[in-house]
Design a protein around this motif. Structure first.
Motif, PDB file in Angstrom:
ATOM      1  N   GLY A  26      46.904  37.396  38.534  1.00  0.00           N
ATOM      2  CA  GLY A  26      46.456  38.379  37.727  1.00  0.00           C
ATOM      3  C   GLY A  26      44.945  38.572  37.887  1.00  0.00           C
ATOM      4  O   GLY A  26      44.316  38.095  38.873  1.00  0.00           O
ATOM      5  N   LYS A  27      44.386  39.360  36.937  1.00  0.00           N
ATOM      6  CA  LYS A  27      42.958  39.737  37.025  1.00  0.00           C
ATOM      7  C   LYS A  27      42.095  38.338  37.288  1.00  0.00           C
ATOM      8  O   LYS A  27      41.234  38.287  37.965  1.00  0.00           O
ATOM      9  CB  LYS A  27      42.425  40.667  35.870  1.00  0.00           C
ATOM     10  CG  LYS A  27      41.217  41.026  35.910  1.00  0.00           C
ATOM     11  CD  LYS A  27      40.841  41.924  34.779  1.00  0.00           C
ATOM     12  CE  LYS A  27      39.307  42.223  34.620  1.00  0.00           C
ATOM     13  NZ  LYS A  27      39.044  43.032  33.507  1.00  0.00           N
ATOM     14  N   THR A  28      42.490  37.498  36.303  1.00  0.00           N
ATOM     15  CA  THR A  28      41.696  36.258  36.361  1.00  0.00           C
ATOM     16  C   THR A  28      41.722  35.570  37.650  1.00  0.00           C
ATOM     17  O   THR A  28      40.291  35.042  37.979  1.00  0.00           O
ATOM     18  CB  THR A  28      41.866  35.388  35.106  1.00  0.00           C
ATOM     19  OG1 THR A  28      41.938  36.051  33.820  1.00  0.00           O
ATOM     20  CG2 THR A  28      41.073  34.213  34.949  1.00  0.00           C
ATOM     21  N   GLU A  29      42.893  35.290  38.192  1.00  0.00           N
ATOM     22  CA  GLU A  29      42.782  34.522  39.337  1.00  0.00           C
ATOM     23  C   GLU A  29      42.056  35.435  40.786  1.00  0.00           C
ATOM     24  O   GLU A  29      41.214  34.584  41.411  1.00  0.00           O
ATOM     25  CB  GLU A  29      44.260  34.434  39.584  1.00  0.00           C
ATOM     26  CG  GLU A  29      44.979  33.324  39.083  1.00  0.00           C
ATOM     27  CD  GLU A  29      45.374  33.812  37.678  1.00  0.00           C
ATOM     28  OE1 GLU A  29      45.492  33.118  36.540  1.00  0.00           O
ATOM     29  OE2 GLU A  29      45.581  35.123  37.385  1.00  0.00           O
ATOM     30  N   VAL A  30      42.213  36.589  40.456  1.00  0.00           N
ATOM     31  CA  VAL A  30      41.490  37.391  41.651  1.00  0.00           C
ATOM     32  C   VAL A  30      40.101  37.300  41.358  1.00  0.00           C
ATOM     33  O   VAL A  30      39.396  37.311  42.639  1.00  0.00           O
ATOM     34  CB  VAL A  30      42.045  39.054  41.408  1.00  0.00           C
ATOM     35  CG1 VAL A  30      41.343  39.793  42.493  1.00  0.00           C
ATOM     36  CG2 VAL A  30      43.459  38.885  41.872  1.00  0.00           C
ATOM     37  N   GLU A  31      39.787  37.263  40.268  1.00  0.00           N
ATOM     38  CA  GLU A  31      38.341  37.325  39.994  1.00  0.00           C
ATOM     39  C   GLU A  31      37.616  36.025  40.537  1.00  0.00           C
ATOM     40  O   GLU A  31      36.735  35.769  40.759  1.00  0.00           O
ATOM     41  CB  GLU A  31      37.757  37.481  38.442  1.00  0.00           C
ATOM     42  CG  GLU A  31      38.016  38.938  38.106  1.00  0.00           C
ATOM     43  CD  GLU A  31      37.595  38.864  36.434  1.00  0.00           C
ATOM     44  OE1 GLU A  31      37.569  37.989  35.751  1.00  0.00           O
ATOM     45  OE2 GLU A  31      37.685  40.160  36.088  1.00  0.00           O
ATOM     46  N   GLY A  32      38.663  34.719  40.120  1.00  0.00           N
ATOM     47  CA  GLY A  32      38.258  33.495  40.709  1.00  0.00           C
ATOM     48  C   GLY A  32      38.189  33.582  42.075  1.00  0.00           C
ATOM     49  O   GLY A  32      37.369  32.861  42.708  1.00  0.00           O
ATOM     50  N   VAL A  33      38.845  34.085  42.738  1.00  0.00           N
ATOM     51  CA  VAL A  33      38.563  33.842  44.396  1.00  0.00           C
ATOM     52  C   VAL A  33      37.535  34.674  44.806  1.00  0.00           C
ATOM     53  O   VAL A  33      36.660  34.449  45.781  1.00  0.00           O
ATOM     54  CB  VAL A  33      39.938  34.093  45.098  1.00  0.00           C
ATOM     55  CG1 VAL A  33      40.187  35.674  45.039  1.00  0.00           C
ATOM     56  CG2 VAL A  33      40.150  33.773  46.531  1.00  0.00           C
ATOM     57  N   HIS A  34      37.358  35.931  44.079  1.00  0.00           N
ATOM     58  CA  HIS A  34      36.253  36.750  44.540  1.00  0.00           C
ATOM     59  C   HIS A  34      34.918  36.015  44.202  1.00  0.00           C
ATOM     60  O   HIS A  34      33.926  35.855  44.916  1.00  0.00           O
ATOM     61  CB  HIS A  34      36.324  37.992  43.786  1.00  0.00           C
ATOM     62  CG  HIS A  34      36.853  39.071  44.331  1.00  0.00           C
ATOM     63  ND1 HIS A  34      36.811  39.519  45.571  1.00  0.00           N
ATOM     64  CD2 HIS A  34      38.020  39.927  43.868  1.00  0.00           C
ATOM     65  CE1 HIS A  34      37.532  40.497  46.062  1.00  0.00           C
ATOM     66  NE2 HIS A  34      38.333  40.721  44.835  1.00  0.00           N
ATOM     67  N   GLY A  35      34.875  35.364  43.091  1.00  0.00           N
ATOM     68  CA  GLY A  35      33.486  34.254  42.658  1.00  0.00           C
ATOM     69  C   GLY A  35      33.462  33.328  43.558  1.00  0.00           C
ATOM     70  O   GLY A  35      32.399  32.956  44.186  1.00  0.00           O
ATOM     71  N   LEU A  36      34.567  32.795  44.291  1.00  0.00           N
ATOM     72  CA  LEU A  36      34.545  31.588  45.225  1.00  0.00           C
ATOM     73  C   LEU A  36      33.852  32.268  46.416  1.00  0.00           C
ATOM     74  O   LEU A  36      32.968  31.384  46.959  1.00  0.00           O
ATOM     75  CB  LEU A  36      35.832  30.902  45.148  1.00  0.00           C
ATOM     76  CG  LEU A  36      35.909  29.707  46.204  1.00  0.00           C
ATOM     77  CD1 LEU A  36      35.115  28.518  45.474  1.00  0.00           C
ATOM     78  CD2 LEU A  36      37.414  29.258  46.064  1.00  0.00           C
ATOM     79  N   LYS A  37      34.370  33.091  46.787  1.00  0.00           N
ATOM     80  CA  LYS A  37      33.900  33.785  48.353  1.00  0.00           C
ATOM     81  C   LYS A  37      32.354  34.091  48.043  1.00  0.00           C
ATOM     82  O   LYS A  37      31.542  33.764  49.082  1.00  0.00           O
ATOM     83  CB  LYS A  37      34.645  34.954  48.638  1.00  0.00           C
ATOM     84  CG  LYS A  37      36.145  34.381  48.960  1.00  0.00           C
ATOM     85  CD  LYS A  37      37.062  35.994  49.133  1.00  0.00           C
ATOM     86  CE  LYS A  37      36.629  36.667  50.127  1.00  0.00           C
ATOM     87  NZ  LYS A  37      37.601  37.883  50.592  1.00  0.00           N
ATOM     88  N   LYS A  38      32.122  34.453  47.035  1.00  0.00           N
ATOM     89  CA  LYS A  38      30.650  34.963  46.737  1.00  0.00           C
ATOM     90  C   LYS A  38      29.953  33.959  46.727  1.00  0.00           C
ATOM     91  O   LYS A  38      28.756  33.795  47.546  1.00  0.00           O
ATOM     92  CB  LYS A  38      30.455  35.481  45.263  1.00  0.00           C
ATOM     93  CG  LYS A  38      28.972  36.116  45.080  1.00  0.00           C
ATOM     94  CD  LYS A  38      28.969  36.647  43.868  1.00  0.00           C
ATOM     95  CE  LYS A  38      27.506  37.157  43.481  1.00  0.00           C
ATOM     96  NZ  LYS A  38      27.463  37.575  42.048  1.00  0.00           N
ATOM     97  N   TYR A  39      30.210  32.492  46.044  1.00  0.00           N
ATOM     98  CA  TYR A  39      29.423  31.140  46.250  1.00  0.00           C
ATOM     99  C   TYR A  39      29.234  30.931  47.748  1.00  0.00           C
ATOM    100  O   TYR A  39      28.353  30.726  48.289  1.00  0.00           O
ATOM    101  CB  TYR A  39      30.130  30.423  45.459  1.00  0.00           C
ATOM    102  CG  TYR A  39      29.818  30.525  43.791  1.00  0.00           C
ATOM    103  CD1 TYR A  39      28.448  30.596  43.198  1.00  0.00           C
ATOM    104  CD2 TYR A  39      30.959  30.433  43.038  1.00  0.00           C
ATOM    105  CE1 TYR A  39      28.427  30.816  41.802  1.00  0.00           C
ATOM    106  CE2 TYR A  39      30.872  30.895  41.825  1.00  0.00           C
ATOM    107  CZ  TYR A  39      29.493  30.788  41.172  1.00  0.00           C
ATOM    108  OH  TYR A  39      29.372  30.941  39.771  1.00  0.00           O
TER     109      TYR A  39
END
Length: 201
Positions: free
Chosen positions: A169-182
Protein backbone atom coordinates in the motif's frame (compact mmCIF):
# COMPACT_ATOMS: atom_id res chain seq x y z
CA UNK A 1 7.64 -13.01 30.15
CA UNK A 2 4.49 -12.63 28.07
CA UNK A 3 6.36 -11.91 24.85
CA UNK A 4 8.38 -14.83 23.49
CA UNK A 5 10.95 -14.68 20.72
CA UNK A 6 10.62 -17.59 18.32
CA UNK A 7 13.69 -19.61 17.37
CA UNK A 8 15.67 -17.86 14.67
CA UNK A 9 15.83 -14.10 14.06
CA UNK A 10 13.05 -11.65 14.93
CA UNK A 11 13.22 -8.20 13.34
CA UNK A 12 12.57 -5.27 15.68
CA UNK A 13 13.60 -1.66 16.06
CA UNK A 14 16.14 -1.52 18.86
CA UNK A 15 16.25 1.65 20.95
CA UNK A 16 18.98 2.82 23.30
CA UNK A 17 19.87 6.11 24.92
CA UNK A 18 22.72 8.35 25.83
CA UNK A 19 22.23 12.11 25.82
CA UNK A 20 19.36 11.47 23.40
CA UNK A 21 17.53 8.30 22.36
CA UNK A 22 18.67 6.30 19.35
CA UNK A 23 16.83 3.78 17.18
CA UNK A 24 17.96 1.24 14.59
CA UNK A 25 16.53 -1.93 13.03
CA UNK A 26 17.99 -5.06 14.57
CA UNK A 27 17.61 -8.83 14.53
CA UNK A 28 17.04 -10.48 17.91
CA UNK A 29 18.51 -13.97 17.62
CA UNK A 30 17.21 -16.96 19.58
CA UNK A 31 19.52 -19.96 19.37
CA UNK A 32 18.94 -21.34 22.86
CA UNK A 33 19.58 -17.87 24.31
CA UNK A 34 18.80 -14.34 23.15
CA UNK A 35 21.49 -12.17 21.62
CA UNK A 36 22.22 -9.59 18.94
CA UNK A 37 25.25 -8.97 16.75
CA UNK A 38 25.87 -5.23 16.87
CA UNK A 39 28.42 -3.28 14.84
CA UNK A 40 31.02 -1.81 17.18
CA UNK A 41 31.08 1.56 15.42
CA UNK A 42 27.32 2.10 15.77
CA UNK A 43 25.49 4.44 18.15
CA UNK A 44 23.55 1.42 19.38
CA UNK A 45 26.69 -0.38 20.52
CA UNK A 46 28.20 2.71 22.17
CA UNK A 47 24.96 3.29 24.08
CA UNK A 48 24.70 -0.36 25.13
CA UNK A 49 28.32 -0.31 26.24
CA UNK A 50 27.62 2.72 28.42
CA UNK A 51 24.22 1.76 29.87
CA UNK A 52 23.98 -2.05 29.44
CA UNK A 53 20.36 -1.75 28.34
CA UNK A 54 18.30 -1.91 25.17
CA UNK A 55 14.63 -2.03 24.17
CA UNK A 56 13.19 -4.14 21.36
CA UNK A 57 10.21 -2.33 19.79
CA UNK A 58 7.66 -4.31 17.79
CA UNK A 59 6.54 -2.00 15.00
CA UNK A 60 4.35 -2.51 11.91
CA UNK A 61 5.34 0.71 10.10
CA UNK A 62 7.79 -0.22 7.30
CA UNK A 63 8.74 3.43 6.73
CA UNK A 64 9.99 3.67 10.31
CA UNK A 65 12.36 0.76 9.68
CA UNK A 66 13.83 2.66 6.74
CA UNK A 67 14.09 5.96 8.63
CA UNK A 68 15.76 4.43 11.67
CA UNK A 69 18.24 2.55 9.48
CA UNK A 70 19.68 5.75 8.02
CA UNK A 71 18.58 8.76 10.07
CA UNK A 72 18.76 9.95 13.66
CA UNK A 73 15.26 9.76 15.06
CA UNK A 74 13.53 12.81 16.43
CA UNK A 75 12.96 12.54 20.22
CA UNK A 76 9.27 13.28 19.64
CA UNK A 77 8.89 9.73 18.28
CA UNK A 78 9.56 8.32 21.75
CA UNK A 79 7.04 7.92 24.55
CA UNK A 80 7.36 10.57 27.24
CA UNK A 81 5.61 8.47 29.88
CA UNK A 82 8.23 5.70 30.00
CA UNK A 83 11.65 5.66 31.62
CA UNK A 84 12.86 3.28 28.91
CA UNK A 85 13.39 4.57 25.33
CA UNK A 86 10.16 3.25 23.80
CA UNK A 87 8.85 4.30 20.38
CA UNK A 88 5.32 5.70 20.23
CA UNK A 89 4.72 3.46 17.19
CA UNK A 90 5.47 0.26 19.15
CA UNK A 91 2.51 -2.03 19.78
CA UNK A 92 4.68 -4.06 22.19
CA UNK A 93 8.19 -3.85 23.58
CA UNK A 94 10.75 -5.75 25.63
CA UNK A 95 13.43 -4.16 27.79
CA UNK A 96 16.76 -5.99 28.12
CA UNK A 97 19.77 -5.93 30.36
CA UNK A 98 22.80 -6.49 28.13
CA UNK A 99 26.05 -8.39 28.52
CA UNK A 100 28.68 -7.62 25.89
CA UNK A 101 31.09 -10.18 24.52
CA UNK A 102 33.45 -8.25 22.27
CA UNK A 103 35.18 -10.23 19.55
CA UNK A 104 38.52 -8.65 18.70
CA UNK A 105 38.67 -10.13 15.18
CA UNK A 106 35.10 -9.17 14.24
CA UNK A 107 33.39 -5.91 13.29
CA UNK A 108 30.46 -6.89 15.49
CA UNK A 109 30.10 -7.64 19.17
CA UNK A 110 27.88 -10.42 20.50
CA UNK A 111 25.49 -8.87 23.01
CA UNK A 112 23.55 -11.26 25.22
CA UNK A 113 20.05 -10.02 25.99
CA UNK A 114 18.37 -10.68 29.32
CA UNK A 115 14.67 -9.65 29.37
CA UNK A 116 13.72 -7.55 32.39
CA UNK A 117 10.31 -6.22 31.38
CA UNK A 118 7.81 -6.63 28.56
CA UNK A 119 4.68 -4.65 27.68
CA UNK A 120 1.93 -5.38 25.16
CA UNK A 121 0.05 -2.20 24.33
CA UNK A 122 -2.25 -3.69 21.71
CA UNK A 123 -2.69 -6.97 19.92
CA UNK A 124 -2.81 -6.13 16.21
CA UNK A 125 -4.56 -8.45 13.79
CA UNK A 126 -2.05 -8.26 10.99
CA UNK A 127 -2.32 -10.63 8.01
CA UNK A 128 0.96 -11.54 6.35
CA UNK A 129 1.80 -9.02 3.64
CA UNK A 130 4.72 -9.71 1.30
CA UNK A 131 5.38 -6.01 0.70
CA UNK A 132 6.02 -5.30 4.39
CA UNK A 133 8.65 -8.04 4.57
CA UNK A 134 10.12 -6.96 1.24
CA UNK A 135 10.72 -3.49 2.74
CA UNK A 136 12.47 -5.13 5.71
CA UNK A 137 14.67 -7.28 3.46
CA UNK A 138 15.53 -4.34 1.24
CA UNK A 139 16.45 -2.27 4.30
CA UNK A 140 18.69 -5.04 5.65
CA UNK A 141 20.48 -5.31 2.30
CA UNK A 142 20.86 -1.52 2.10
CA UNK A 143 22.43 -1.29 5.56
CA UNK A 144 24.83 -4.09 4.69
CA UNK A 145 25.79 -2.23 1.53
CA UNK A 146 26.29 0.91 3.60
CA UNK A 147 28.65 -0.95 5.96
CA UNK A 148 30.45 -3.38 3.64
CA UNK A 149 30.31 -1.42 0.34
CA UNK A 150 29.63 -4.68 -1.54
CA UNK A 151 27.35 -4.03 -4.57
CA UNK A 152 25.94 -7.57 -4.37
CA UNK A 153 23.60 -6.27 -1.66
CA UNK A 154 21.96 -3.98 -4.23
CA UNK A 155 21.24 -6.70 -6.80
CA UNK A 156 17.92 -7.74 -5.27
CA UNK A 157 16.53 -4.21 -4.95
CA UNK A 158 14.53 -4.29 -8.22
CA UNK A 159 12.99 -7.62 -7.15
CA UNK A 160 11.98 -6.24 -3.76
CA UNK A 161 10.55 -3.12 -5.38
CA UNK A 162 8.42 -5.19 -7.76
CA UNK A 163 6.93 -7.09 -4.79
CA UNK A 164 6.28 -3.85 -2.93
CA UNK A 165 4.51 -2.25 -5.90
CA UNK A 166 2.43 -5.38 -6.50
CA UNK A 167 1.46 -6.24 -2.93
CA UNK A 168 1.94 -3.08 -0.90
CA UNK A 169 0.00 0.00 0.00
CA UNK A 170 0.97 3.65 0.30
CA UNK A 171 3.21 3.14 3.35
CA UNK A 172 5.23 0.33 1.78
CA UNK A 173 5.70 2.30 -1.45
CA UNK A 174 6.83 5.34 0.57
CA UNK A 175 9.23 3.03 2.38
CA UNK A 176 10.95 1.83 -0.79
CA UNK A 177 11.06 5.40 -2.18
CA UNK A 178 12.71 6.56 1.04
CA UNK A 179 15.19 3.71 0.92
CA UNK A 180 16.21 4.50 -2.66
CA UNK A 181 16.57 8.16 -1.75
CA UNK A 182 18.96 7.32 1.10
CA UNK A 183 21.02 5.10 -1.16
CA UNK A 184 21.11 7.51 -4.08
CA UNK A 185 22.05 10.47 -1.91
CA UNK A 186 24.79 8.60 -0.13
CA UNK A 187 27.34 8.75 -2.91
CA UNK A 188 27.41 9.31 -6.65
CA UNK A 189 29.01 5.89 -6.97
CA UNK A 190 25.96 4.36 -5.32
CA UNK A 191 23.74 6.14 -7.88
CA UNK A 192 25.70 4.61 -10.76
CA UNK A 193 25.52 1.10 -9.29
CA UNK A 194 21.78 1.24 -8.63
CA UNK A 195 21.01 2.43 -12.16
CA UNK A 196 23.35 -0.23 -13.58
CA UNK A 197 21.39 -3.04 -11.91
CA UNK A 198 18.04 -1.73 -13.08
CA UNK A 199 16.97 0.63 -10.31
CA UNK A 200 15.07 3.78 -11.16
CA UNK A 201 14.86 7.13 -9.49
Amino acid sequence: MEIEFREGISEVIATTRNDRPNAAPMGIINRGFLYALIYKDSHTFLNVKKNNEMVANFVLDPLLYVKTAFDDVDPSLFRSDEDAPVLTAAYAWVEFACTIQERSTQKTALVKLHPTRSVILQRPISPVNRAFYAVLEATIHATRYKTLKDPKYLECMPHYESIIRKCGGKTEVEGVHGLKKYLLNRRSRCRIEIIAIGGKE
